[in-house]
Design an enzyme around this catalytic site. Structure first.
Site, PDB file in Angstrom:
ATOM      1  CE  LYS A 194      29.237 -15.353  10.750  1.00 33.34           C
ATOM      2  NZ  LYS A 194      29.110 -16.570  11.705  1.00 33.34           N
TER       3      LYS A 194
ATOM      4  CE1 TYR B 197       7.818   9.476  23.991  1.00 35.33           C
ATOM      5  CE2 TYR B 197       9.936   8.680  22.826  1.00 35.33           C
ATOM      6  CZ  TYR B 197       8.805   9.044  22.549  1.00 35.33           C
ATOM      7  OH  TYR B 197       8.104   9.678  21.472  1.00 35.33           O
TER       8      TYR B 197
END
Length: 356
Positions: A34, A254
């Site tokens: 899956k 950042y």
């Protein structure tokens, strides 16, 4: 050209499948593929899993992708069908269903002649404490006996909530499962995921359902893949695209969250959360260059990270292993406050993919 690359090692995948067979020699193997084979790519993985007895998927779309690739093994829809109009497609492609609520049972019975004629098994899900899907013990026996009386070949199925740990609920779940198995005998049975395959050798029964272990990551927080004799299937790499020198007191990235305490050499690597590399680390993180662990500094950006290469020799184009055989994905995930499953499944389509 940007060189973020995902390498899939099919031999490692075959090795891990064989490891399942060594651990559970009497059981059939339902390989869980899956979520695009846990982020590894269905198309890239199925050839290496062709010796599996069956496949497990979450939904009809995933099952149809396997059929389109011409694999004929049984496929189990572990969440069953979501609507009545999916039933003709299920029958056309010989798919096996989990049923976990009464409406699904009704849809199945409405198609019982065709389903039984194709000799498809129906997996009846027990909710023994996970409390997601399934019938409680007070109702599941009647469901199974009704289906058996109609001629369905049933599999009693259960999912552990804590197979990776010592937890009181494990014993309670096992007790419920064994009671139903006995009261509804003869019936096929399946309750072992990756962690339970290792932990409960006596509970392998007719089918085991390996997932994360197939891909060479660990289902346990305190045991790595080397302890479990598994091989990582995915190697995720990128390259150094710039080198910078900074002085004590200068910041990186950042938010200026990292301040250099001394002169440093930084390498900028072409990888970021836009590729699926995690951003929010709760503990120090590292990558590997030529077998050496190298610290990630500053915030992960969408397209780049900075690493401290002050004490090692690197050049533009030097390959950096983000996770793989040396930097285990489970360790990266732990530093990110999550699990390896999540990092593998959330990779974006931007990195190139190559088969080893």
């Amino acid at each position: 050209m940007r060189q973020a690359t995902v390498y899939i090692d099919r031999q490692a995948l075959q090795y891990n499948l064989n490891r399942v067979k060594q651990l559970a020699p009497q059981a059939k193997v339902v390989s869980m593929v899956k979520a695009n084979a846990y982020g590894h790519g269905i198309k890239d993985c199925l050839d290496a899993l062709k010796q599996t007895d069956a496949f497990g998927v979450a939904c009809l779309q995933e099952a149809l992708e396997i059929r389109e690739l011409d694999f004929e093994q049984p496929i189990t829809l572990i969440e069953g069908v979501f609507s009545l109009d999916e039933m003709p497609i299920v029958l056309a492609h010989n798919l096996e269903l989990v049923v976990h609520h009464q409406q699904q049972v009704d849809w199945l019975i409405a198609h019982q002649d065709a389903y039984i004629a194709k000799n498809l098994k129906v997996w009846v899900k027990l909710n023994s404490g996970m409390n997601r899907l399934g019938f409680k013990i007070t109702e599941i026996k009647a469901v199974i006996k009704q289906l058996q009386a109609l001629g369905f070949n049933c599999v009693l199925a259960m999912h552990f909530a804590n197979a990776d740990a010592e937890h009181a609920l494990n014993d309670a779940q096992i007790a419920q499962f064994l009671e139903i198995k006995q009261d509804c005998a003869p019936i096929l049975a399946s309750c072992c995921n990756s962690a339970a395959i290792y932990k409960y050798l006596e509970l392998h029964f007719d089918y085991v359902r390996p997932g994360i272990m197939l891909y060479g990551a660990s289902p346990f927080a305190d045991r790595d893949v080397h302890d479990l004799d598994l091989k990582p299937v995915m190697r995720f790499t990128a390259e150094i695209i710039a080198l910078n020198s900074i002085q004590a007191g200068e910041s990186v990235g950042y938010g200026s969250t990292f301040i250099a305490e001394q002169a440093m050499t930084l390498a900028i690597v072409s990888i970021g959360y836009g590729d699926g590399y995690p951003r929010a680390f709760v503990a120090p993180n590292s990558v590997v260059i030529d077998g050496q662990f190298v610290a990630v500094v500053g915030r992960v950006a969408m397209d780049m990270i900075a690493i401290d290469v002050t004490n090692i020799k690197v050049d533009l184009g030097t390959e950096v292993e983000l996770w793989g055989p040396n930097r285990l994905v489970d360790d990266v995930a732990s530093a990110n406050g999550t699990i390896g499953y999540e990092l593998l499944c959330r990779l974006s389509n931007r990195p190139k993919r190559k088969i080893v």
